[in-house]
Structures are given as C-alpha cells and as structure tokens.
Design a protein around this motif. Structure first.
Motif, short mmCIF file in Angstrom:
data_model
loop_
_atom_site.label_atom_id
_atom_site.label_comp_id
_atom_site.label_asym_id
_atom_site.label_seq_id
_atom_site.Cartn_x
_atom_site.Cartn_y
_atom_site.Cartn_z
N ARG A 1 -7.18 0.61 -63.43
CA ARG A 1 -7.07 -0.69 -62.76
C ARG A 1 -6.37 -1.73 -63.66
O ARG A 1 -6.28 -1.56 -64.86
CB ARG A 1 -8.45 -1.17 -62.32
CG ARG A 1 -9.02 -0.30 -61.19
CD ARG A 1 -10.40 -0.68 -60.76
NE ARG A 1 -10.87 0.24 -59.71
CZ ARG A 1 -12.11 0.26 -59.23
NH1 ARG A 1 -13.00 -0.62 -59.67
NH2 ARG A 1 -12.44 1.12 -58.29
N ALA B 1 -10.97 9.20 -52.95
CA ALA B 1 -11.48 8.55 -51.74
C ALA B 1 -12.99 8.74 -51.62
O ALA B 1 -13.71 7.82 -51.20
CB ALA B 1 -10.78 9.11 -50.51
N ILE C 1 -14.74 6.38 -54.19
CA ILE C 1 -14.67 4.94 -53.94
C ILE C 1 -15.24 4.55 -52.58
O ILE C 1 -15.98 3.58 -52.46
CB ILE C 1 -13.21 4.46 -54.08
CG1 ILE C 1 -12.77 4.59 -55.53
CG2 ILE C 1 -13.05 3.01 -53.60
CD1 ILE C 1 -11.35 4.19 -55.81
N PHE C 2 -14.90 5.32 -51.55
CA PHE C 2 -15.31 4.95 -50.18
C PHE C 2 -16.36 5.89 -49.58
O PHE C 2 -16.89 5.60 -48.51
CB PHE C 2 -14.09 4.92 -49.26
CG PHE C 2 -13.05 3.91 -49.64
CD1 PHE C 2 -13.34 2.56 -49.66
CD2 PHE C 2 -11.77 4.31 -49.98
CE1 PHE C 2 -12.38 1.62 -50.01
CE2 PHE C 2 -10.80 3.38 -50.33
CZ PHE C 2 -11.10 2.03 -50.34
N SER D 1 0.89 7.35 -53.29
CA SER D 1 -0.02 7.43 -54.43
C SER D 1 0.71 7.38 -55.77
O SER D 1 1.81 7.91 -55.91
CB SER D 1 -0.83 8.73 -54.38
OG SER D 1 -1.56 8.84 -53.17
N MET E 1 -6.95 1.97 -53.01
CA MET E 1 -7.93 2.33 -54.04
C MET E 1 -7.24 2.64 -55.36
O MET E 1 -6.10 3.09 -55.40
CB MET E 1 -8.76 3.54 -53.59
CG MET E 1 -7.93 4.75 -53.21
SD MET E 1 -8.93 6.08 -52.49
CE MET E 1 -7.66 7.33 -52.18
N THR E 2 -7.98 2.38 -56.44
CA THR E 2 -7.50 2.68 -57.78
C THR E 2 -8.65 3.22 -58.61
O THR E 2 -9.76 2.66 -58.60
CB THR E 2 -6.92 1.44 -58.47
OG1 THR E 2 -5.89 0.87 -57.67
CG2 THR E 2 -6.33 1.80 -59.83
N ASP E 3 -8.42 4.29 -59.30
CA ASP E 3 -9.39 4.84 -60.23
C ASP E 3 -9.76 3.75 -61.25
O ASP E 3 -8.90 3.01 -61.74
CB ASP E 3 -8.78 6.06 -60.95
CG ASP E 3 -9.79 6.80 -61.80
OD1 ASP E 3 -10.33 6.18 -62.74
OD2 ASP E 3 -10.00 8.01 -61.57
N LYS E 4 -11.04 3.64 -61.58
CA LYS E 4 -11.51 2.58 -62.49
C LYS E 4 -10.75 2.56 -63.81
O LYS E 4 -10.46 1.50 -64.37
CB LYS E 4 -13.01 2.75 -62.76
CG LYS E 4 -13.89 2.42 -61.57
CD LYS E 4 -15.37 2.55 -61.93
CE LYS E 4 -16.26 2.19 -60.74
NZ LYS E 4 -17.69 2.33 -61.08
N THR F 1 -6.96 2.68 -47.00
CA THR F 1 -7.36 3.53 -48.13
C THR F 1 -6.73 3.02 -49.42
O THR F 1 -6.13 3.77 -50.20
CB THR F 1 -6.99 5.02 -47.89
OG1 THR F 1 -7.06 5.34 -46.51
CG2 THR F 1 -7.96 5.93 -48.66
N ALA G 1 -4.10 5.98 -57.97
CA ALA G 1 -4.06 4.77 -57.14
C ALA G 1 -3.39 5.12 -55.83
O ALA G 1 -2.56 6.04 -55.78
CB ALA G 1 -3.32 3.64 -57.84
#
Length: 299
Positions: free
Chosen positions: A91, A26, A29-30, A51, A85-88, A83, A60
């Motif tokens: 993806r 988190a 990404i944010f 998750s 989100m995914t780790d690069k 929230t 993710a």
C-alpha cells in the motif's frame, strides 16, 4: 537489496496461477472468491481484473465490469469499477493510481461513463480522476391490504426455487435472457453477474410467482419484503408480486427503479461507508430521473 519488478496484467482469468493469486487477495480483503464463478462458466470478459503483478503475485487490483443499461428506452454503455484492493505490504505505492490511468486509457473514449462505489476511506481519491459524488434514490411502499375479504391471512404463492443445480440455473438463465424491462433503469445482457449472486450468496432468495410467470429475487424479512429484481416475459404488476408473498407483508422496498413510481415513497439512498462516484456525460440525467443502480448490478 532485491528490486521487485511490477507490471499491469489484465485479461488473465484463464491463467491459473494469477487467478489463484487474485482470489487469495480478494478472499483476504473482502471474503469473496471467484473460483466457483469461473468453474461454472460465468466469469467472462465482461469482468476483467486490472492487476499489479510481481513474480506472479497479484498485489493490487481494480476490476473493470462492462455494463449495459436501458435508460429512457435507449442503451447506454458504462464501466463499473470494483474489487479495488491492495495487499497490505504494497500500500501507499501508487498502484491504484497506475491502474486507474491504464483503465482510462483503454476505455474512456468508448463508453458513455464510468462509475464505482467507494468506501469512506478513499473519498478524496477519486475526485482527483474527475469523478463526482452522486446520489441514488430508493423506492418503497407501505402495504395496507394485509388480509383478504374474509379476514384470513393469504397463503404465500411465491414458490422458493433451490438454486443448487445446473438444471435450475439453466431455467433461470433463460428467464433472464427472455425477460422484458421491469425497471426504468435496468441492467441488460449480463446474466453472468446475476448468476454470481444466485449461485453463491443468494441461493435461497430466488422465487417463482406462477400467476405472473415471473422469477423474483427477494429477501423476506418478516413483514418487510426487499425486491431485488423481477424477470418475466411480460411487464408484471409489482403489487401482484408482493401479494404472492402473503398478506403479512406490510412494506416493500425496491432494489431497482420501478417503471411506474406512483404510490411509492422516494428517498435519497444513504448507505453506510458507501458513496457513488460518476464520470462521463452518460449520467447527465441519473439524479434528475431519481434512479438507483439495481442491487444485482453491483460488482
């Protein structure tokens, strides 16, 4: 070749390893971290990350927020998804789809609706799950009485509260718990989410207006006042709240739907890179009533 094993994990906030990994993702990404919120006791089961985990690493996530609103005098139960989100590295592997399916399996039949705020890069994704774009409405008013009868600027009566200690937090929590509805569409029974804001990003935005016995969360930008919410034991006069910030205020913008909208300009709310998606019969009157989700209800 190493084959990684993935699983969906939920209700793990007390697992220090997974919580740390969730916070790292988190933060990356944010730019947000939930650890202080957890340590202060405000992270409860109302906020539940779903998750994808591999080797004790969160890669993710879609978080479930259990929400209750008062609409037309009735309680409605929603889920807000956030929230996302995914780790690069992980993806384009279908992880968010897997999580969404798990959430719907757990909750769809027990809530009145599900909603989320999406950025422009995923506008084609959520309709695949039955979500529809919707519109919020924002209320504002031009303030004309800038000076009192004798032509003198009025002193500000709104007293800023420094939200930097647990004593002030406790007083504010009680105000939230004992507050009546000052909005036509108001979040209820979720002081934890409000405390997320006022103990972090909005520590300097809490005020007390003594003549209305009301706590107010507001942003004062020179001559414009943005009111996020009002907490009081009685229905207050919003104009009186605005006056407490001084007669130099020439415009007020509301982050909620007022009980009485007479005198307000109502406009469709357009936010950059943000689209509201709704799913479920619990939103049938949302646009017709020209509602806005209170800004402090965003998770």
């Amino acid at each position: 070749m190493v084959i990684e094993q993935y699983e969906v994990r939920k209700s793990y906030r007390q697992n220090e390893i997974l919580r740390k990994s969730f916070n790292e993702l988190a933060s990356g990404i944010f730019g947000i971290n939930f650890e202080d919120w957890y340590k202060n006791g405000y992270w409860t089961d109302k906020y539940n990350p779903y998750s994808i985990v591999t080797e004790n690493k969160v890669v993710a996530n879609v978080s479930v927020n259990k929400m209750e609103f008062i609409s037309n005098g009735k309680s409605v139960k929603y889920l807000q998804l956030g929230t996302v989100m995914t780790d690069k590295k992980y993806r384009n592997m279908g992880f968010i789809k897997t999580i969404m399916q798990e959430i719907e399996k757990d909750y769809y039949d027990i809530v009145d609706g599900i909603y989320l705020f999406a950025n422009d890069s995923v506008l084609q994704f959520y309709p695949k799950f039955g979500y529809k774009k919707s519109t919020e409405y924002q209320y504002s008013k031009v303030i004309s009485n800038k000076f009192n009868e004798v032509g003198m600027a009025r002193d500000k009566q709104a007293r800023q509260i420094q939200m930097n200690n647990k004593e002030e937090w406790s007083l504010f929590e009680k105000a939230i718990e004992n507050s009546v509805n000052n909005c036509a569409f108001e979040m209820k029974n979720n002081k934890e989410l409000i405390m997320f804001y006022v103990t972090q990003f909005m520590k300097n935005n809490v005020y007390y207006v003594e003549n209305e016995s009301a706590y107010v969360i507001a942003e004062n930008n020179e001559d414009e006042l943005f009111l996020h919410n009002i907490f009081s034991g009685k229905i207050v006069n919003v104009d009186s709240i605005v006056e407490a910030f001084g007669y130099d205020i020439s415009k007020v913008v509301l982050g909620f739907t007022p009980l009485i909208n007479q005198g307000y300009q109502v406009e469709k709310l357009c936010k950059d890179n943000t689209t509201l998606f709704l799913k479920g019969k619990g939103f049938d009157l949302f646009e017709e009533k020209e509602y806005i989700f209170p800004t402090l209800s965003h998770a």
